[in-house]
Design an enzyme around this catalytic site. Structure first.
Site: not given
Ligand code: PXG
Length: 293
Positions: A34, A151-153
């Site tokens: 996101f 990582v913008k997980s």
């Protein structure tokens, strides 16, 4: 209040009807990514930078975003327009898509895109005047050997566990250390300290997200001729700093005045911090991708 119009895979749905499958791997496994982006005064702040990070996050987790960069940009702007907003926050979510029970993403034929344009208020407004109180969390930031913190997980459990600790300690934010005990970041913000006129922030390799607002602070410091660099920081560096502040899309730039009940500097938002905040506000009001042209 008018119902929000939510974008899901090319169509708009009223909030109450905006639904995803229970077999979406974003829900089942946190398998997705996101971005949170702010818009000010009819312009989206750092839109290209956020989209680039979204594409990098996708690449890192082998996720194929089913639209082009330009289509995602257009969909983001259209979602804000549909909701007739000029100031607010837009959340872009890309999930692995609908699959079945079982980890393997092989059954997920197509990633899903969700765009929500709304508003956000992360901290109470008075915190922007008095500053934030922080505690050190015992939950360590995920090791880059497990999953890169860059990582913008959709899996924020690590940060959520730390946030719960901070809340239980009646603090506004939690400082997260990496496995080696160096400062990584806060639960949803990057962290900076100022000592003898120099600004320092942990390197991304210490477990920090490559924050878009963090980069803006580097640019603003260059403009203000305030020296800034990355450095490995320990809690000692925060305890003994003259000033401290946090950055994030939701948080913007906000002073931090205490760590573990100890005052940082004189326990008030610092002079250099306030200069950076003023410059940041100017920039957000005057730049960005126009929404209504
Ligand atoms: N670190 C982490 C772990 C984040 O999640 C930042 C740093 C700051 O990055 P940007 O690029 O935003 O300057 C973030 C971003 C929320 C919320 O609801 C949190 C973020 C973004 C949007 C909403 O708490 N954090």
């Amino acid at each position: 209040m008018k119902s929000l119009q939510i974008y899901i895979d090319g169509e708009f749905h009223p909030e109450a009807d905006a639904k995803v499958s229970v077999f979406d791997h974003g829900l089942l496994y946190g398998d997705g990514i996101f971005e949170g982006i702010r818009f000010y005064n009819g312009r989206v702040f750092k839109l290209t930078e956020h989209l680039r990070r979204l594409w990098d996050s996708a690449k890192a987790i082998c996720l194929n975003i089913p639209v082009s960069f330009e289509e995602m940009e257009a969909a983001t702007l259209e979602t804000i327009r549909r909701n007739e907003l000029r100031d607010g926050y837009v959340r872009l979510i890309v999930t692995r898509g609908v699959g079945n029970l079982g980890l393997s993403p092989d059954r997920c034929k197509r990633a899903s895109i969700i765009i929500i344009a709304s508003t956000i208020q992360l901290y109470p407004p008075e915190k922007y005047t008095v500053g934030m109180e922080m505690v050190t969390c015992s939950t360590r930031r995920c090791s880059p050997a497990a999953l890169s913190p860059a990582v913008k997980s959709l899996n924020y459990l690590n940060n959520i566990m730390a946030k719960i600790e901070a809340t239980n300690a009646r603090a506004d934010e939690g400082v997260m250390l990496n496995e080696e005990g160096y400062v990584a970041e806060c639960t949803g913000d990057n962290i900076f300290v100022i000592k003898d006129g120099h600004v320092f922030t942990p390197p991304v390799s210490a477990g920090a997200l490559k924050g878009i607002t963090r980069q803006v602070v580097f640019d603003l410091c260059a403009e203000l001729r305030v020296p800034i660099r990355e450095a490995q920081l320990t809690r000692y560096d925060i305890y003994t700093a003259d000033e401290c502040f946090l950055t994030g899309t939701a948080a913007e730039v906000i002073a931090a005045i205490k760590l573990d009940t100890r005052p940082i500097g004189d326990g008030k938002p610092g002079v250099v911090t306030q200069k950076i905040i003023a410059k940041f506000r100017e920039l957000t009001q005057a730049t960005g991708t126009p929404i209504y042209s």
